[in-house]
Write a protein that holds these residues in place. Structure first.
Motif, PDB file in Angstrom:
ATOM      1  N   PRO A   1      24.557  70.135  56.876  1.00  0.00           N
ATOM      2  CA  PRO A   1      24.452  71.155  57.885  1.00  0.00           C
ATOM      3  C   PRO A   1      24.803  70.635  59.245  1.00  0.00           C
ATOM      4  CG  PRO A   1      22.477  71.158  56.309  1.00  0.00           C
ATOM      5  CD  PRO A   1      23.114  69.967  56.247  1.00  0.00           C
ATOM      6  N   SER A   2      24.418  69.646  59.650  1.00  0.00           N
ATOM      7  CA  SER A   2      24.960  68.838  60.835  1.00  0.00           C
ATOM      8  C   SER A   2      26.578  68.922  61.095  1.00  0.00           C
ATOM      9  CB  SER A   2      24.276  67.668  61.187  1.00  0.00           C
ATOM     10  OG  SER A   2      22.868  67.873  61.235  1.00  0.00           O
TER      11      SER A   2
ATOM     12  N   GLY B   1      28.209  72.147  61.355  1.00  0.00           N
ATOM     13  CA  GLY B   1      27.771  72.500  62.431  1.00  0.00           C
ATOM     14  C   GLY B   1      28.813  72.110  63.564  1.00  0.00           C
TER      15      GLY B   1
ATOM     16  N   ALA C   1      32.105  73.323  62.973  1.00  0.00           N
ATOM     17  CA  ALA C   1      32.463  74.899  63.264  1.00  0.00           C
ATOM     18  C   ALA C   1      32.590  74.937  64.732  1.00  0.00           C
ATOM     19  CB  ALA C   1      31.058  75.796  62.944  1.00  0.00           C
ATOM     20  N   GLY C   2      31.938  74.007  65.393  1.00  0.00           N
ATOM     21  CA  GLY C   2      32.150  74.054  67.171  1.00  0.00           C
ATOM     22  C   GLY C   2      33.376  73.536  67.330  1.00  0.00           C
TER      23      GLY C   2
ATOM     24  N   TRP D   1      35.573  76.133  66.661  1.00  0.00           N
ATOM     25  CA  TRP D   1      35.598  77.523  67.724  1.00  0.00           C
ATOM     26  C   TRP D   1      36.114  76.972  68.989  1.00  0.00           C
ATOM     27  CZ3 TRP D   1      34.097  82.336  67.610  1.00  0.00           C
ATOM     28  CH2 TRP D   1      33.691  82.900  68.870  1.00  0.00           C
TER      29      TRP D   1
ATOM     30  N   LYS E   1      39.073  80.675  65.074  1.00  0.00           N
ATOM     31  CA  LYS E   1      38.074  81.311  64.896  1.00  0.00           C
ATOM     32  C   LYS E   1      37.619  81.653  63.333  1.00  0.00           C
ATOM     33  CE  LYS E   1      37.533  83.540  69.387  1.00  0.00           C
ATOM     34  NZ  LYS E   1      37.619  84.596  70.092  1.00  0.00           N
TER      35      LYS E   1
ATOM     36  N   ALA F   1      35.819  78.852  62.156  1.00  0.00           N
ATOM     37  CA  ALA F   1      34.499  78.719  62.637  1.00  0.00           C
ATOM     38  C   ALA F   1      33.625  79.836  62.114  1.00  0.00           C
ATOM     39  CB  ALA F   1      34.647  78.878  64.268  1.00  0.00           C
ATOM     40  N   TYR F   2      33.950  80.925  62.027  1.00  0.00           N
ATOM     41  CA  TYR F   2      33.165  82.071  61.557  1.00  0.00           C
ATOM     42  C   TYR F   2      32.841  81.853  60.063  1.00  0.00           C
ATOM     43  CZ  TYR F   2      33.302  85.252  65.503  1.00  0.00           C
ATOM     44  OH  TYR F   2      33.121  85.614  66.687  1.00  0.00           O
TER      45      TYR F   2
ATOM     46  N   LEU G   1      30.244  79.336  59.823  1.00  0.00           N
ATOM     47  CA  LEU G   1      28.884  79.939  60.119  1.00  0.00           C
ATOM     48  C   LEU G   1      28.325  80.793  58.996  1.00  0.00           C
ATOM     49  CD1 LEU G   1      27.047  80.524  62.505  1.00  0.00           C
ATOM     50  CD2 LEU G   1      28.450  82.582  63.238  1.00  0.00           C
TER      51      LEU G   1
ATOM     52  N   LEU H   1      27.004  78.573  56.292  1.00  0.00           N
ATOM     53  CA  LEU H   1      25.559  78.133  56.750  1.00  0.00           C
ATOM     54  C   LEU H   1      24.546  79.138  56.357  1.00  0.00           C
ATOM     55  CD1 LEU H   1      24.050  75.643  58.060  1.00  0.00           C
ATOM     56  CD2 LEU H   1      24.340  76.687  60.310  1.00  0.00           C
ATOM     57  N   TRP H   2      24.788  80.389  56.886  1.00  0.00           N
ATOM     58  CA  TRP H   2      23.737  81.386  56.896  1.00  0.00           C
ATOM     59  C   TRP H   2      23.676  81.952  55.351  1.00  0.00           C
ATOM     60  CZ3 TRP H   2      19.733  82.701  59.517  1.00  0.00           C
ATOM     61  CH2 TRP H   2      19.777  82.374  60.856  1.00  0.00           C
TER      62      TRP H   2
ATOM     63  N   GLU I   1      31.035  87.227  72.689  1.00  0.00           N
ATOM     64  CA  GLU I   1      31.482  86.517  71.287  1.00  0.00           C
ATOM     65  C   GLU I   1      31.145  85.176  71.318  1.00  0.00           C
ATOM     66  OE1 GLU I   1      35.422  86.779  70.625  1.00  0.00           O
ATOM     67  OE2 GLU I   1      35.086  86.476  68.227  1.00  0.00           O
TER      68      GLU I   1
ATOM     69  N   PHE J   1      28.256  83.571  68.926  1.00  0.00           N
ATOM     70  CA  PHE J   1      28.529  82.550  67.935  1.00  0.00           C
ATOM     71  C   PHE J   1      27.688  81.335  68.195  1.00  0.00           C
ATOM     72  CE2 PHE J   1      30.732  78.781  66.591  1.00  0.00           C
ATOM     73  CZ  PHE J   1      31.458  78.856  65.312  1.00  0.00           C
TER      74      PHE J   1
ATOM     75  N   ALA K   1      24.118  81.962  67.010  1.00  0.00           N
ATOM     76  CA  ALA K   1      23.965  82.065  65.518  1.00  0.00           C
ATOM     77  C   ALA K   1      24.138  80.565  64.840  1.00  0.00           C
ATOM     78  CB  ALA K   1      25.134  83.106  64.923  1.00  0.00           C
ATOM     79  N   LEU K   2      25.088  79.916  65.531  1.00  0.00           N
ATOM     80  CA  LEU K   2      25.352  78.349  64.908  1.00  0.00           C
ATOM     81  C   LEU K   2      24.156  77.590  65.263  1.00  0.00           C
ATOM     82  CD1 LEU K   2      27.207  76.426  63.315  1.00  0.00           C
ATOM     83  CD2 LEU K   2      28.081  75.987  65.694  1.00  0.00           C
TER      84      LEU K   2
ATOM     85  N   GLY L   1      21.103  78.697  62.886  1.00  0.00           N
ATOM     86  CA  GLY L   1      21.394  78.302  61.657  1.00  0.00           C
ATOM     87  C   GLY L   1      21.282  76.702  61.579  1.00  0.00           C
ATOM     88  N   LEU L   2      21.541  75.829  62.316  1.00  0.00           N
ATOM     89  CA  LEU L   2      21.178  74.491  62.200  1.00  0.00           C
ATOM     90  C   LEU L   2      19.918  74.366  62.395  1.00  0.00           C
ATOM     91  CD1 LEU L   2      23.977  73.047  64.400  1.00  0.00           C
ATOM     92  CD2 LEU L   2      23.843  72.746  61.890  1.00  0.00           C
TER      93      LEU L   2
ATOM     94  N   ALA M   1      18.183  74.948  58.984  1.00  0.00           N
ATOM     95  CA  ALA M   1      18.528  73.821  58.041  1.00  0.00           C
ATOM     96  C   ALA M   1      17.697  72.686  58.213  1.00  0.00           C
ATOM     97  CB  ALA M   1      19.939  73.476  58.324  1.00  0.00           C
ATOM     98  N   TRP M   2      17.537  72.506  59.494  1.00  0.00           N
ATOM     99  CA  TRP M   2      16.547  71.129  59.755  1.00  0.00           C
ATOM    100  C   TRP M   2      15.303  71.510  59.430  1.00  0.00           C
ATOM    101  CZ3 TRP M   2      19.486  70.850  65.103  1.00  0.00           C
ATOM    102  CH2 TRP M   2      20.557  69.929  64.872  1.00  0.00           C
TER     103      TRP M   2
END
Lengths: 201, 390
Positions: free
Chosen positions: A139-140, A143, A146-147, A150, A155, A158-159, A162, A165-166, B12, B16, B19-20, B23-24, B27-28
């Motif tokens: 997950p890291s 992330g 994704a960062g 972004w 995008k 990135a989306y 995201l 992950l969710w 936006e 983002f 939300a990220l 989410g992290l 997960a942790w």
């Protein structure tokens, strides 16, 4: 079967039908269709694909009957399928992914597939697939990517990450493994074939 | 207009990032709340049963052998399993049908109480599993029963949607009423390649945190054992390869203490035909390369359990070819496997195979196995009987 999985399975079959079959039909009747507003055409095609996906096969329907062959497609595959609907893009001028984003996704799929699949088939003693069940490493990394996507205005990627992950956190799919939301074997094989054909290998 | 766009962009960007980050954190948090795997004391101090029963050793030797009820609709039966229920009864399950892999094969069960065996009932069949899992099911097999720390009975079994056994997946059902009723089957996704080629056969073990270690194995291309840790809610927490020999399947795991365990594996394919073993020192997260023991085994499933007073008891086929002899062996303090006793000895074409072994509160052991593919045999013996063996 969970409701979210049921929706996922049918959505992927509808997407595949729209992606693979409907464009052929579209080309065949394009002259006829041009006389109509594309939205009328879609209003006919989409209900038909939904009916096909729900068509009974024994005590199942077509989508669930196909499941052993298709598996649960990853979110990445679903995004690419919808991006591939060229004909509809002409109608609505939508573009989910830029060429660079497409290239990044396909090449990443090859790298990830070459990393994960051999370990699950026992070629090595380590099991990278297990990292997707729990742990902070995968997950890291997701992330961070994704960062970066972004920041560099990719995008869609990135989306996508995201959403991956969710979807994994909320357990929306059948799998409890993060890898399965990012990658699937069909995407891996398609990416390899695409790579080979691009470079005439 | 420009301000509006900037505001939208900032919103936006903020959404983002939020939300990220959430989410992290999720997960942790999911990872940090999982305790490290430690085998439950009932697995290695087996005079402390996992179900609430006071251990009462029986000083008199006991040895009972009987065959489970026969049914005309299941001329072929195989791969039995059993579990001791909190009420003291024993629940056995197996798969049966016209032949192995046939469409009419179902998972059957029978319960043994003080009056003997109940008539058999269907726990799962192809149609009900297909309906519940919403995918085509061609065949069922290899049921495995276990009881968790919350006294819930789990039934794991193999399902095949396409191809043969090597393209199987594992499904499970849970019973909260001593196996009287089971939940609808659910599928475990254990492989990223269309979720194929994971099978189950041997007895699972409990961890201290309520999760269970389910020994599984992979058969497509490479053949190797797996230790799959499953949380009490059914979520897979980890999968570890049991060595990487690529010719070792059907692991049976015996805990030595909270961290150490030994897995015994069936060697498949190439010679020499021997029982293999592997060791873990971290609760099943990593395993040594399987090594050959001094016990012969003709590519056949074996079952092992921690023995009262230390050591390991193993049920296996001690031949180089054929499954016509079924025996007990022990792993003694000299770290050597020693043949103990032949439970069955038949003609060359006979088969006594796929033993499944559990221990009981009265320093006793209960075993079921395939008897000539036509019946399921049940054996009950105690530590006092084992002591009488030369």
């Amino acid at each position: 079967m969970k409701f979210t999985v049921w929706i996922w399975v049918h959505w992927q079959v509808i997407s595949l039908i729209l992606c693979c079959i409907v464009p052929i039909l579209f080309l065949l009747v394009v002259g006829f269709c041009l006389r109509f507003n594309p939205i009328y055409l879609l209003s006919i095609i989409i209900p038909i694909t939904i009916i096909i996906s729900l068509w009974p096969v024994g005590q199942l329907d077509l989508s669930t009957w196909l499941l052993p062959y298709t598996g649960m497609l990853s979110l990445t595959s679903l995004l690419l399928i919808w991006d591939a609907l060229e004909q509809y893009r002409q109608c609505y001028r939508w573009q989910l992914l830029t060429k660079i984003e497409q290239c990044l996704i396909y090449n990443s799929s090859i790298v990830l597939g070459l990393s994960v699949y051999p370990t699950t088939l026992g070629l090595f003693n380590i099991e990278l697939y297990s990292l997707g069940f729990t742990g902070v490493i995968l997950p890291s990394i997701l992330g961070i990517v994704a960062g970066i996507a972004w920041i560099y205005h990719a995008k869609a990627i990135a989306y996508l990450l995201l959403a991956v992950l969710w979807a994994w956190l909320l357990n929306l799919g059948e799998s409890q493994n993060l890898w399965d939301y990012v990658l699937d074997p069909w995407l891996f094989l398609y990416s390899i074939m695409r790579y080979l054909s691009t470079y005439n290998l | 207009m420009s301000n509006h766009l900037n505001k939208t962009s900032r919103l936006e960007h903020l959404s983002f990032t939020l939300a990220l980050a959430l989410g992290l954190i999720g997960a942790w948090w999911r990872t940090l709340t999982i305790p490290s795997p430690m085998f439950d004391s009932s697995e290695y101090q087996i005079n402390i049963p996992s179900v609430n029963m006071v251990p009462t050793p029986n000083p008199s030797p006991v040895f009972i052998r009987e065959l489970l009820p026969k049914n005309a609709i299941t001329p072929t039966v195989h791969s039995p399993t059993l579990v001791r229920l909190p009420n003291g009864n024993v629940l056995a399950a197996w798969f049966g049908g016209s032949r192995e892999g046939a469409k009419d094969v179902a998972i059957y069960a029978s319960e043994r109480n003080s009056n003997g065996w109940s008539s058999m009932k269907v726990l799962a069949n192809r149609k009900t599993v297909e309906q519940a899992l919403q995918r085509p099911i061609r065949k069922l097999g290899n049921p495995v029963l276990t009881i968790d720390k919350a006294s819930r009975v789990w039934l794991f079994f193999v399902v095949v949607s396409l191809g043969g056994w090597s393209t199987s997946a594992v499904a499970y059902q849970i019973s909260k009423d001593n196996g009287q009723h089971f939940s609808l089957p659910r599928l475990l996704v254990t492989s990223p390649v269309l979720n194929i080629s994971t099978l189950v056969r041997a007895r699972p073990l409990n961890y201290q945190d309520g999760s269970i270690a389910v020994p599984m194995y992979h058969e497509l291309l490479g053949k190797f054992g797996l230790n799959v840790r499953i949380a009490s809610g059914g979520r897979i927490l980890s999968i570890a390869h049991i060595g990487n020999l690529r010719t070792a399947i059907q692991p049976t795991i015996v805990a030595i203490n909270s961290q150490q365990a030994i897995a015994l594996l069936r060697r498949t394919g190439i010679a020499p035909p021997q029982v293999l073993w592997s060791r873990t020192n971290d609760g099943g997260q990593s395993w040594s390369l399987p090594q050959a023991s001094n016990l012969s085994n003709p590519d056949s499933s074996c079952a092992a359990i921690r023995r009262f007073g230390g050591g390991i008891l193993l049920a296996y086929n001690p031949t180089k070819q054929g499954r016509n002899i079924l025996s007990l062996a022990r792993f003694d303090h000299k770290q050597r496997w020693q043949h103990l006793h032949d439970l069955e000895r038949g003609q060359d074409q006979d088969e006594f195979s796929y033993p499944f072994l559990i221990s009981g509160p009265a320093y006793d052991y209960t075993m079921v196995y395939t008897w000539k593919r036509r019946r399921i045999a049940y054996i009950h013996f105690n530590e006092a009987w084992l002591q009488t063996l030369p």
